[in-house]
Design a protein around this motif. Sequence first.
Motif, short mmCIF file in Angstrom:
data_model
loop_
_atom_site.label_atom_id
_atom_site.label_comp_id
_atom_site.label_asym_id
_atom_site.label_seq_id
_atom_site.Cartn_x
_atom_site.Cartn_y
_atom_site.Cartn_z
N GLY A 320 36.17 112.30 6.79
CA GLY A 320 35.10 112.49 7.77
C GLY A 320 33.96 111.51 7.58
O GLY A 320 34.05 110.59 6.78
N GLY A 321 32.90 111.70 8.30
CA GLY A 321 31.80 110.75 8.28
C GLY A 321 32.16 109.51 9.09
O GLY A 321 33.31 109.35 9.50
N ARG A 322 31.17 108.67 9.34
CA ARG A 322 31.43 107.49 10.17
C ARG A 322 30.84 106.23 9.57
O ARG A 322 29.89 106.29 8.78
N GLY A 323 31.41 105.13 9.95
CA GLY A 323 30.87 103.84 9.55
C GLY A 323 29.62 103.53 10.35
O GLY A 323 29.12 104.35 11.12
N ASP A 324 29.09 102.31 10.17
CA ASP A 324 27.86 101.91 10.83
C ASP A 324 28.15 100.96 11.99
O ASP A 324 29.21 100.36 12.05
N LEU A 325 27.16 100.87 12.84
CA LEU A 325 27.18 99.83 13.87
C LEU A 325 26.13 98.81 13.46
O LEU A 325 24.96 99.15 13.30
N VAL A 326 26.57 97.58 13.22
CA VAL A 326 25.64 96.56 12.73
C VAL A 326 25.35 95.56 13.85
O VAL A 326 26.26 94.93 14.38
N VAL A 327 24.06 95.47 14.21
CA VAL A 327 23.67 94.55 15.27
C VAL A 327 23.10 93.29 14.61
O VAL A 327 22.14 93.35 13.85
N HIS A 328 23.75 92.17 14.86
CA HIS A 328 23.27 90.89 14.30
C HIS A 328 22.39 90.22 15.34
O HIS A 328 22.77 90.11 16.51
N VAL A 329 21.22 89.77 14.89
CA VAL A 329 20.25 89.19 15.82
C VAL A 329 20.36 87.67 15.79
O VAL A 329 20.43 87.06 14.71
N GLU A 330 20.38 87.09 16.99
CA GLU A 330 20.36 85.65 17.10
C GLU A 330 19.13 85.28 17.93
O GLU A 330 19.01 85.73 19.07
N VAL A 331 18.25 84.52 17.33
CA VAL A 331 17.01 84.16 18.03
C VAL A 331 17.21 82.82 18.74
O VAL A 331 17.71 81.87 18.15
N GLN A 332 16.85 82.85 20.01
CA GLN A 332 17.05 81.64 20.80
C GLN A 332 15.76 80.84 20.90
O GLN A 332 14.71 81.36 21.29
N THR A 333 15.85 79.59 20.58
CA THR A 333 14.69 78.70 20.72
C THR A 333 14.60 78.27 22.18
O THR A 333 15.61 77.89 22.76
N PRO A 334 13.41 78.37 22.76
CA PRO A 334 13.30 78.00 24.19
C PRO A 334 13.55 76.51 24.42
O PRO A 334 13.19 75.68 23.58
N THR A 335 14.21 76.23 25.51
CA THR A 335 14.45 74.83 25.90
C THR A 335 13.89 74.64 27.31
O THR A 335 13.52 75.62 27.97
N LYS A 336 13.89 73.42 27.77
CA LYS A 336 13.41 73.10 29.13
C LYS A 336 12.04 73.72 29.41
O LYS A 336 11.87 74.51 30.34
N LEU A 337 11.08 73.38 28.55
CA LEU A 337 9.72 73.90 28.73
C LEU A 337 9.05 73.20 29.91
O LEU A 337 9.18 71.98 30.05
N ASP A 338 8.34 73.96 30.74
CA ASP A 338 7.54 73.28 31.76
C ASP A 338 6.20 72.89 31.15
O ASP A 338 5.93 73.19 29.99
N VAL A 339 5.36 72.25 31.90
CA VAL A 339 4.12 71.68 31.38
C VAL A 339 3.23 72.76 30.76
O VAL A 339 2.73 72.62 29.64
N GLU A 340 3.06 73.86 31.47
CA GLU A 340 2.19 74.94 31.02
C GLU A 340 2.73 75.57 29.72
O GLU A 340 1.98 75.84 28.79
N GLN A 341 4.08 75.82 29.68
CA GLN A 341 4.70 76.42 28.48
C GLN A 341 4.51 75.52 27.27
O GLN A 341 4.19 75.97 26.17
N GLU A 342 4.69 74.23 27.49
CA GLU A 342 4.57 73.30 26.37
C GLU A 342 3.14 73.28 25.86
O GLU A 342 2.90 73.27 24.64
N ARG A 343 2.20 73.34 26.79
CA ARG A 343 0.78 73.32 26.41
C ARG A 343 0.48 74.55 25.55
O ARG A 343 -0.15 74.47 24.49
N LEU A 344 0.96 75.72 26.00
CA LEU A 344 0.71 76.96 25.26
C LEU A 344 1.33 76.92 23.86
O LEU A 344 0.71 77.35 22.89
N LEU A 345 2.53 76.37 23.78
CA LEU A 345 3.20 76.31 22.48
C LEU A 345 2.47 75.37 21.52
O LEU A 345 2.34 75.64 20.34
N ARG A 346 2.00 74.23 22.08
CA ARG A 346 1.25 73.29 21.23
C ARG A 346 -0.03 73.94 20.73
O ARG A 346 -0.44 73.77 19.58
N GLU A 347 -0.64 74.73 21.61
CA GLU A 347 -1.86 75.42 21.21
C GLU A 347 -1.57 76.42 20.11
O GLU A 347 -2.31 76.53 19.13
#
Length: 379
Positions: A320-347
């Motif tokens: 009896g009893g159960r195993g686990d559910l393991v969620v692996h996280v993959e973080v995505q780096t943003p690409t194709k930034l527009d002008v405003e996004q790039e400005r905010l990131l630089r800031e």
Amino acid sequence: MATDYYAVLGVRRDASQEEIKKAFRRLARELHPDVNPDPKTQERFKEINAAYEVLSDPQKKQVYDLGGDPLSQAGAGAGAGGFGAGGFGNFSDIMDAFFGTASQRGPRSRTRRGQDAMIRIEVELDEAAFGTTKDIQVDTAIVCSTCSGEGAAPGTSAQTCDMCRGRGEVSQVTRSFLGQVMTSRPCPQCQGFGTVVPNPCPECAGDGRVRSRRTLTVKIPAGVDNGTRIQLAGEGEVGPGGGPAGDLYVEIHELPHPTFQRRGDDLHCTVTIPMTAAALGTKVPLETLDGLEEVDIRPGTQSGQSIPLHGRGVTHLRGGGRGDLVVHVEVQTPTKLDVEQERLLRELAKLRGEERPQGQFQPGQQGLFSRLKDAFNGR
Ligand SMILES: [Zn+2]
Ligand SMILES: [Zn+2]
């Protein structure tokens, strides 16, 4: 002259080789020590062997016909036949030495246990995790109802084989370097059964069983995995002659799941989130085996980190009893930034003093290894 070999075999003096052979075989069957262990009979058996040894050999027969006894001439012309008449006594020993003692005696039964059968069934992951019942179609031999497994047409029955008289085997004397050796082989007329079926059952052609398709309901316990075999006793093939059925094995084949990969009783999946969510934290909806759940991504979650949902895996098959559910996280780096996004990131980089980061170098693939370790430790 000591012995009348013709009289011993019960043949005329002008009997052909064929007649001599026939007479000998008939007597040998009757008097074989395995059939009739009585000492008197054994003595007789030796006599007929001696008679046959002489009369079946044209040279010895000629000596004998001219009044001599080739067997009493110790060693004369014996060649390699060291076990002539005198040494013939311990017949069983010779048999055992050459053919082993394992030779089966007596007719074999027409009734035999049937073979095991195997069938593969496909189950979904959730069926494997929680157990289920399934109807399966099985195609196996079952007892013939026309003859009840006997193999004989209705109103008729099997009869004792006249060639082997029910013994299932026939004996044959062959000459070897040891002299004469008796060998037994399965009776060719009855294939060793000791009986023949003159009128085979028309339904099963004498086999005692017919093929049949039926539906079985199989209980599949929670926790089965790829290759797990469920044994259903007595649901396999019925044996010939109405023999007991073998077992049926149901082999589990688990279908791949679109989201989860199974490792033992744990389930694994990967969720991809944007960099901002990883930094700020979020809740991600996930359809688990138990229904919709929210996976809590805490602020500052790193790519490669894993989040265990305890007890959301597959039920342990044992205990009896159960195993686990393991969620692996993959973080995505943003690409194709527009002008405003790039400005905010630089800031943001400026605010965090990360405009010219030094980077942190580690030997080899330590980063990857520690990530894998985290995944398996459920951290
Ligand atoms: Zn039948
Ligand atoms: Zn036979």
